[in-house]
Design a protein around this motif. Structure first.
Motif, PDB file in Angstrom:
ATOM      1  N   ALA A  28      10.433  -3.426  14.452  1.00 24.43           N
ATOM      2  CA  ALA A  28       9.484  -3.308  15.289  1.00 24.43           C
ATOM      3  C   ALA A  28      10.058  -2.559  16.386  1.00 24.43           C
ATOM      4  CB  ALA A  28       8.876  -4.649  15.836  1.00 24.43           C
ATOM      5  N   ARG A  29       9.496  -1.609  17.171  1.00 22.15           N
ATOM      6  CA  ARG A  29       9.930  -0.990  18.272  1.00 22.15           C
ATOM      7  C   ARG A  29       9.023  -0.563  19.447  1.00 22.15           C
ATOM      8  NH1 ARG A  29      12.507   2.398  14.288  1.00 22.15           N
ATOM      9  NH2 ARG A  29      14.508   2.190  13.758  1.00 22.15           N
ATOM     10  N   VAL A  30       9.089  -0.658  20.578  1.00 24.34           N
ATOM     11  CA  VAL A  30       8.349  -0.478  21.672  1.00 24.34           C
ATOM     12  C   VAL A  30       9.087   0.211  22.978  1.00 24.34           C
ATOM     13  CG1 VAL A  30       8.199  -2.665  22.524  1.00 24.34           C
ATOM     14  CG2 VAL A  30       6.125  -1.205  23.036  1.00 24.34           C
ATOM     15  N   ARG A  31       8.324   1.021  23.476  1.00 25.42           N
ATOM     16  CA  ARG A  31       9.124   1.296  25.030  1.00 25.42           C
ATOM     17  C   ARG A  31       8.361   0.907  26.014  1.00 25.42           C
ATOM     18  NH1 ARG A  31       9.440   7.073  24.773  1.00 25.42           N
ATOM     19  NH2 ARG A  31      11.648   7.053  24.598  1.00 25.42           N
ATOM     20  N   VAL A  32       9.127  -0.075  26.840  1.00 30.61           N
ATOM     21  CA  VAL A  32       8.603  -1.017  28.198  1.00 30.61           C
ATOM     22  C   VAL A  32       9.599  -0.888  28.900  1.00 30.61           C
ATOM     23  CG1 VAL A  32       7.241  -2.771  29.065  1.00 30.61           C
ATOM     24  CG2 VAL A  32       7.435  -2.333  26.552  1.00 30.61           C
ATOM     25  N   ARG A  33       9.774   0.398  29.894  1.00 26.87           N
ATOM     26  CA  ARG A  33      10.717   0.306  30.704  1.00 26.87           C
ATOM     27  C   ARG A  33      10.877  -0.607  31.828  1.00 26.87           C
ATOM     28  NH1 ARG A  33       8.964   5.911  30.185  1.00 26.87           N
ATOM     29  NH2 ARG A  33      10.557   7.079  29.030  1.00 26.87           N
ATOM     30  N   ASP A  34       9.846  -1.126  32.346  1.00 28.92           N
ATOM     31  CA  ASP A  34       9.629  -2.067  33.643  1.00 28.92           C
ATOM     32  C   ASP A  34       9.914  -3.491  32.879  1.00 28.92           C
ATOM     33  OD1 ASP A  34       9.354  -2.842  36.204  1.00 28.92           O
ATOM     34  OD2 ASP A  34       7.261  -3.494  35.707  1.00 28.92           O
ATOM     35  N   ARG A  79       5.139  -9.813  23.910  1.00 29.49           N
ATOM     36  CA  ARG A  79       5.031 -10.758  25.237  1.00 29.49           C
ATOM     37  C   ARG A  79       6.258 -10.095  26.204  1.00 29.49           C
ATOM     38  NH1 ARG A  79       7.406 -15.406  27.285  1.00 29.49           N
ATOM     39  NH2 ARG A  79       8.614 -15.709  25.412  1.00 29.49           N
ATOM     40  N   VAL A  80       5.694  -9.441  27.286  1.00 31.41           N
ATOM     41  CA  VAL A  80       6.660  -8.661  28.160  1.00 31.41           C
ATOM     42  C   VAL A  80       6.852  -9.649  29.487  1.00 31.41           C
ATOM     43  CG1 VAL A  80       7.282  -6.491  29.494  1.00 31.41           C
ATOM     44  CG2 VAL A  80       5.921  -6.615  27.056  1.00 31.41           C
ATOM     45  N   ALA A  81       8.285  -9.673  29.678  1.00 34.99           N
ATOM     46  CA  ALA A  81       8.706 -10.352  30.805  1.00 34.99           C
ATOM     47  C   ALA A  81       9.020  -9.013  31.995  1.00 34.99           C
ATOM     48  CB  ALA A  81       9.699 -11.382  30.916  1.00 34.99           C
ATOM     49  N   THR A  82       8.211  -8.810  33.022  1.00 27.71           N
ATOM     50  CA  THR A  82       8.456  -7.678  33.797  1.00 27.71           C
ATOM     51  C   THR A  82       9.726  -8.153  34.669  1.00 27.71           C
ATOM     52  OG1 THR A  82       7.067  -8.316  35.309  1.00 27.71           O
ATOM     53  CG2 THR A  82       6.309  -6.916  33.671  1.00 27.71           C
ATOM     54  N   LYS A  83      10.297  -7.073  35.347  1.00 30.88           N
ATOM     55  CA  LYS A  83      11.430  -7.205  36.279  1.00 30.88           C
ATOM     56  C   LYS A  83      10.924  -7.762  37.546  1.00 30.88           C
ATOM     57  CE  LYS A  83      13.923  -3.199  34.429  1.00 30.88           C
ATOM     58  NZ  LYS A  83      14.486  -1.734  34.651  1.00 30.88           N
ATOM     59  N   ASP A  84       9.503  -7.631  37.895  1.00 32.64           N
ATOM     60  CA  ASP A  84       8.997  -8.375  39.152  1.00 32.64           C
ATOM     61  C   ASP A  84       8.610  -9.897  38.675  1.00 32.64           C
ATOM     62  OD1 ASP A  84       6.737  -7.866  37.785  1.00 32.64           O
ATOM     63  OD2 ASP A  84       5.891  -6.641  39.160  1.00 32.64           O
ATOM     64  N   GLY A  85       8.866 -10.208  37.646  1.00 33.32           N
ATOM     65  CA  GLY A  85       8.589 -11.666  37.383  1.00 33.32           C
ATOM     66  C   GLY A  85       7.208 -11.880  36.833  1.00 33.32           C
TER      67      GLY A  85
END
Length: 373
Positions: A28-34, A79-85
């Motif tokens: 599985a691959r996904v691009r999420v830069r943030d 489930r994405v944990a973003t850099k801004d919390g």
């Protein structure tokens, strides 16, 4: 959709992103830069915290595991944990199968499993495209589940659609069908790679295309317009949209696409020379002398809203006599003007005047493809 952002357009992303099977492995691959962290969750872990993906380069995240864990039909999300919390749950932008309501979870699907039977057609369409300027092109535009006659209690089936639609469009003298609104959508946003299956499997759509090809009818997919965004957040939305165009032409043997951007259509025409690429009702690409061919429907020859059957008869006469390529919107051939937004009202054919219009449109269509009009 930012059509100016083409830095990541390769037309090959669908072979890399998403979930793919590699022998007995799944990746599985996904691009999420943030993202600070990305987890994969779904049926395989009872929708608990999930498995952490490994960060690669340029915002790409990857997880490899046994095919037994990420299996065909498994529902999943990231489930994405973003850099801004913050934390967000998102479907896979490159999903090839999806729930069609509720949470719109992605569904693992092996698009390589279908065995195609249309080799003869694929050879034919190469030559057809080269001669498109002089060849008849008449497209019948439908919304799949709104064209079939209502049959209460039964699930919509692409198999049934192919059996009924192929002889009908040939009777009308049409060379291609155009599928509109065929992608999964929540009403505002659209999944670029996942077709509506109405409770079935994406292979049913592949079988539909195969059956139409066997009947000698081409298939054109109508992709979202510029104001429709991806159903799942996508870092490079235009690149994702461009990859989807290539996906439908490659994996589903589409003979053409209606796309949002003429420049993208030109680039696709270079990579897929067999394809009929339509943007703003013009066929783009290198067609013999480079001429841009225009597609018209009967409404180009009708003025006003209160259109009589005689008006429509005259409009179809003008359409078939014009030098442009032809587009017939479903229902218009029986005197209905709102079928794409509702459903074809086949009961109109109980009225002799509507039945005669349908017969006349078919006669005009047959004369057009035989070049006697």
């Amino acid at each position: 959709m930012n059509i100016d952002d083409s830095s990541y357009v390769t037309f090959e992303g669908y072979g890399y992103f998403g979930v793919h099977f590699l022998g007995d492995r799944a990746v599985a691959r996904v691009r999420v830069r943030d993202a600070d962290k990305v987890f994969l969750t779904g049926d395989f872990c009872a929708w608990q915290e999930g498995t952490k993906l490994e960060r690669l380069s340029d915002g790409v995240w990857e997880f490899q595991t046994s095919r037994d864990l990420l299996f065909e039909g498994c529902k999943y999300k990231y489930r994405v944990a973003t850099k801004d919390g913050n934390e967000i749950f998102m479907a896979d932008p490159y999903e090839t199968h999806s729930e069609e309501s509720g949470a719109y979870a992605s569904v693992i699907c092996n698009t390589e499993s279908y065995e195609w039977r249309d080799a003869t057609w694929l050879e034919y369409r190469e030559q057809y495209k080269k001669e498109l300027c002089s060849k008849p092109l008449s497209i019948y535009k439908i919304t799949a589940d709104k064209w079939l006659r209502a049959d209460s209690g039964s699930r919509f089936s692409y198999r049934t659609l192919a059996c009924e639609l192929a002889p009908y469009v040939k009777q009308l003298g049409c060379t291609h069908v155009q599928l509109a609104y065929f992608l999964v959508s929540d009403g505002e946003n659209t999944s670029y790679f996942a077709a509506r299956t109405f409770g079935g499997h994406p292979s049913e759509l592949a079988a539909f295309v195969d059956s139409m090809h066997e009947a000698g009818v081409g298939v054109i997919f109508e992709l979202p317009t510029k104001d429709q965004k991806a159903l799942s957040p996508c870092d490079d939305e235009f690149a994702c949209y461009a990859d989807a165009c290539a996906f439908w032409l490659d994996k589903y043997h589409a003979d053409g696409l209606c796309v949002a951007d003429p420049t993208l259509a030109e680039r696709l025409a270079e990579k897929f020379p067999h394809a009929i690429l339509v943007s703003d009702r013009k066929i783009v690409g290198d067609i013999q002398d480079g001429q841009a061919l225009t597609i018209c429907s009967h409404d180009a020859f009708v003025q006003g809203f209160n259109v009589s059957l005689e008006d429509m008869r005259s409009a179809f006469e003008a359409l078939m006599a014009s030098p442009c390529k032809k587009l017939i919107v479903m229902g218009s051939e029986i005197g209905q003007t709102d079928a794409v937004d509702t459903s074809v009202d086949w009961s109109l054919l109980e009225d002799l005047a509507h039945a005669e219009l349908q017969k006349y449109v078919a006669e005009l269509g047959q004369r057009y493809i035989s070049k006697t009009i």
